[in-house]
Design a protein around this motif. Structure first.
Motif, short mmCIF file in Angstrom:
data_model
loop_
_atom_site.label_atom_id
_atom_site.label_comp_id
_atom_site.label_asym_id
_atom_site.label_seq_id
_atom_site.Cartn_x
_atom_site.Cartn_y
_atom_site.Cartn_z
N LYS A 56 0.83 -1.19 0.00
CA LYS A 56 0.00 0.00 0.00
C LYS A 56 0.88 1.25 0.00
O LYS A 56 2.08 1.17 -0.16
N ARG A 60 1.85 7.08 3.28
CA ARG A 60 0.74 7.15 4.23
C ARG A 60 1.03 6.30 5.47
O ARG A 60 0.76 6.71 6.60
N THR A 61 1.60 5.12 5.22
CA THR A 61 1.94 4.25 6.35
C THR A 61 2.98 4.91 7.25
O THR A 61 2.89 4.85 8.48
N ARG A 64 1.37 7.60 9.36
CA ARG A 64 0.60 7.05 10.47
C ARG A 64 1.52 6.53 11.56
O ARG A 64 1.23 6.68 12.76
N LYS A 243 6.98 -7.54 1.94
CA LYS A 243 5.55 -7.73 2.15
C LYS A 243 5.16 -9.19 1.89
O LYS A 243 4.41 -9.80 2.66
N LEU A 361 7.86 -1.08 7.14
CA LEU A 361 6.64 -0.54 6.55
C LEU A 361 5.72 -1.67 6.08
O LEU A 361 4.49 -1.55 6.17
N ALA A 364 4.09 -2.70 9.18
CA ALA A 364 3.17 -1.67 9.64
C ALA A 364 1.90 -1.64 8.80
O ALA A 364 0.80 -1.43 9.32
N GLU A 365 2.05 -1.87 7.50
CA GLU A 365 0.88 -1.91 6.62
C GLU A 365 -0.10 -2.99 7.07
O GLU A 365 -1.31 -2.78 7.10
N PHE A 368 -1.84 -1.86 10.22
CA PHE A 368 -2.84 -0.83 9.96
C PHE A 368 -4.04 -1.38 9.19
O PHE A 368 -5.13 -0.82 9.26
N GLU A 369 -3.84 -2.46 8.45
CA GLU A 369 -4.99 -3.11 7.80
C GLU A 369 -6.01 -3.56 8.83
O GLU A 369 -7.22 -3.43 8.63
#
Length: 643
Positions: A56, A60-61, A64, A243, A361, A364-365, A368-369
């Motif tokens: 993603k 933005r990640t 946040r 990822k 990240l 973290a993504e 945050f999901e």
């Protein structure tokens, strides 16, 4: 119970849609299940063999994530001050070196050179001390930020509806709580401070180089665009690789969790080789994705070193040319060469740290999901408080499906008055447990209404509603703590005497006192050191202590022997006294005294009435009852035959 006659199929009639587990429309995991949803193991996003999601928005990640760090801004302000001191003093080194050559060594000023040497030692000592303190304070700030992130993630999981847990394996969620958060912890505790040091070093060194010789400074800056292009190109592939690795790692954790939890089943069916093979397959995927991520990340170091050495050679050549032409002194060249070397080092470090940032990240993504998930079942604005219930429950034209496509219940209508015992019977997968899931608001209905004492349950505060519901399931869950605390889970502020009184009412007190430490005996995971019947008695004790207004019994005695069932039945009768009760049972002999029996088949309430009335109808219920007494004739059947 109103309308005890036959139900019709028209709108408003007491009907139910087909579906349930056997129909394939109900998720493989219900409340408290292993969390495998449609689509096979780990179905849905994050499924065991599902598609790998694309990364993603990294920016933005990062923003946040910085929000959690910003909560520790007081500590960060000290860190920034210390970084400025340590980096600033560190940058003075080459300048002092040039000063020593041009001012003291050229003039053979030995005392001045000695004083300068002592100054350089002091500068190094202060810089080192500042660096140590900044690491110490940053570690505290980072762990505080990670604590908040982990707390928010765990709290979010408590608010999510069961439909969310149907989509993910337990191991997948555990991976997000542990591995992914640990990745974030590493970047905040180690990488952030190194990045800040490197960025500030680049800025200060650039200022010093332009002050010393702007021509050589411009030569040095040539490498920056090249490093930026390479970092950007490799960063996309590296982030995607990390990822993918985290995705497969979550799948691997799911296999481990399920295999360890289901160890008895694995051994009973001699499936050790099968699970080893499955583990090996997923483990290979983890290996392959890790290799791919590390390969792309590994390109960064050699390329940065090549650019660094090329830039240093360019600066050395240009500096020598300027010295020959008399445009720069030896001390200036020496200082600049030192700055050029130091300038490339933080740039190289930034490029190397970029890989770690990508890994963090990616984790973290995934965190945050979960944080971005919107609970399907939640309180509406101005929800109504419910302090007590009379126990009047109505289902009015209720429609429901688990996947919003295949209907499970259709136009279901029924009414349970205060204090009545309503039994739900029928084949496996007919929709009995679904009715319970809707009453407890584990899921929200698609259409129609469910009311308690005249209030639509969707308008009630969810916590208040569930406090008035007591649930005893076939598969009792017990925590790895004392017997006392397991019973007290029904009412956390209950004292020991209240807990013991509840156990006595549930016929659990005698076996508890025979345990090694009595009520203080520590139970193993899910109470595996107790029998099924003993676990059920503890669950009933917990429900008695909670003192609910509405009771739900889902196959509470189906897994125990006849003698234990008798003890449990005695406890259940005490528990149901004065309460509206919904009983799901396959053993029809256990619900003969129910005020009303609803017979559900393929989701439809096809018969309703008392035990005797349903036997007299010679319908589906009678057939089910007779099938359970093959080879013998129950007294009720004999009476019907005599008539």
């Amino acid at each position: 119970m109103a309308n005890n006659g036959q139900g019709g199929a028209r709108k408003g009639g007491p009907t139910a849609g087909a579906g349930g587990a056997s129909g394939g429309s109900r998720p493989a995991a219900g409340p408290g299940g292993p969390g495998r949803g449609p689509g096979g193991p780990g179905g849905g996003p994050g499924g065991r063999f599902g598609p790998i999601e694309k990364p993603k928005n990294a920016k933005r990640t990062l923003l946040r994530l910085s929000g959690y760090v910003w909560r520790q801004r007081k500590l960060l302000s000290f860190v920034l001050i210390l970084i400025a001191i340590s980096t600033g003093l560190g940058v003075l080194g080459p300048w002092l070196q040039g000063l020593a050559i041009d001012t003291y060594m050229a003039n053979k000023d030995i005392p001045g050179l000695g004083r300068l040497a002592l100054t350089m030692i002091a500068v190094s000592a202060v810089a080192a001390s500042s660096a140590w303190f900044e690491q110490y304070i940053m570690a505290a700030a980072a762990q505080a930020a990670v604590r908040d992130l982990r707390k928010d993630l765990f709290a979010k999981l408590q608010t999510l509806s069961l439909r969310f847990f149907d989509r993910y394996t337990h191991g997948e969620l555990m991976s997000r709580l542990t591995n992914d958060v640990d990745n974030v912890s590493r970047i905040l505790g180690e990488t952030v401070i190194q990045l800040m040091n490197s960025l500030l070093s680049v800025l200060l060194i650039s200022v010093m180089m332009f002050n010393i010789n702007w021509r050589l400074a411009l030569v040095t800056m040539v490498i920056i665009p090249l490093m930026a292009v390479i970092t950007q190109a490799l960063g996309k592939r590296t982030r995607a690789g990390f990822k993918e690795r985290q995705q497969h790692l979550g799948e691997l954790n799911g296999i481990i969790e399920e295999t360890v939890t289901g160890a008895k089943v694995v051994k009973a069916y001699v499936r050790e080789s099968a699970v080893v093979e499955e583990f090996g397959t997923t483990n290979s995927l983890v290996k392959k994705s890790s290799i791919k991520a590390q390969i792309w990340g590994g390109f960064m170091g050699p390329l940065m070193n090549f650019i660094h050495n090329s830039g240093f050679a360019m600066v050395a050549g240009a500096g020598g040319l300027l010295a020959v032409r008399g445009l720069a002194s030896v001390g200036t060249i020496a200082s600049f060469v030192g700055y050029a070397r130091r300038f490339s080092r933080p740039l190289n470090q930034i490029a190397m740290l970029y890989n770690q940032v990508q890994s963090a990240l990616a984790g973290a993504e995934r965190v945050f999901e979960v944080l971005d998930e919107v609970p399907e079942v939640q309180d509406v604005p101005n929800a109504i408080s419910l302090t007590a219930v009379q126990g009047d429950v109505r289902f009015q034209d209720v429609d429901f499906s688990y996947d919003h496509e295949v209907p499970v219940l259709k136009d279901v209508s029924m009414w349970a008055r205060r204090g009545q015992v309503v039994a739900l019977v029928g084949p496996t997968g007919a929709g009995k447990t679904t009715i319970v899931n809707l009453l407890t608001r584990f899921y929200d209905i698609d259409d129609g209404a469910i009311t308690v004492d005249g209030h639509d349950i969707r308008q009630l505060k969810l916590d208040d509603l569930r406090r008035q519901l007591g649930i005893v399931l076939q598969d009792t869950f017990l925590f790895g703590t004392t017997v006392m605390e397991n019973i007290r889970y029904g009412k956390l502020d209950a004292n020991d005497d209240e807990v013991i009184a509840a156990a006595e009412m549930a016929n659990a007190d005698p076996f508890i006192r025979r345990l090694p430490e009595g009520y203080q005996t520590i139970l193993s995971e899910n109470g595996s050191n107790l029998s099924q019947g003993q676990r059920q008695l503890l669950a009933i004790s917990r429900a008695i202590l909670a003192d609910p207004g509405i009771l739900i019994l889902d196959e509470a005695t189906s897994s125990v022997d006849t003698r234990t069932e008798r003890h449990i039945q005695e406890a259940l009768l005490r528990l149901m006294e004065g309460r509206t009760s919904f009983v799901i049972a396959h053993r029809l002999s256990t619900i003969r005294k129910a005020d009303a029996i609803l017979v559900i088949n393929h989701g439809e309430i096809i018969e309703r009435g008392t035990h005797e009335a349903l036997l007299a109808q010679q319908g589906f219920y009678n057939h089910m009852y007779v099938s359970q007494f093959k080879g013998q004739q129950a007294p009720e059947l004999a009476a019907v035959a005599a008539e």
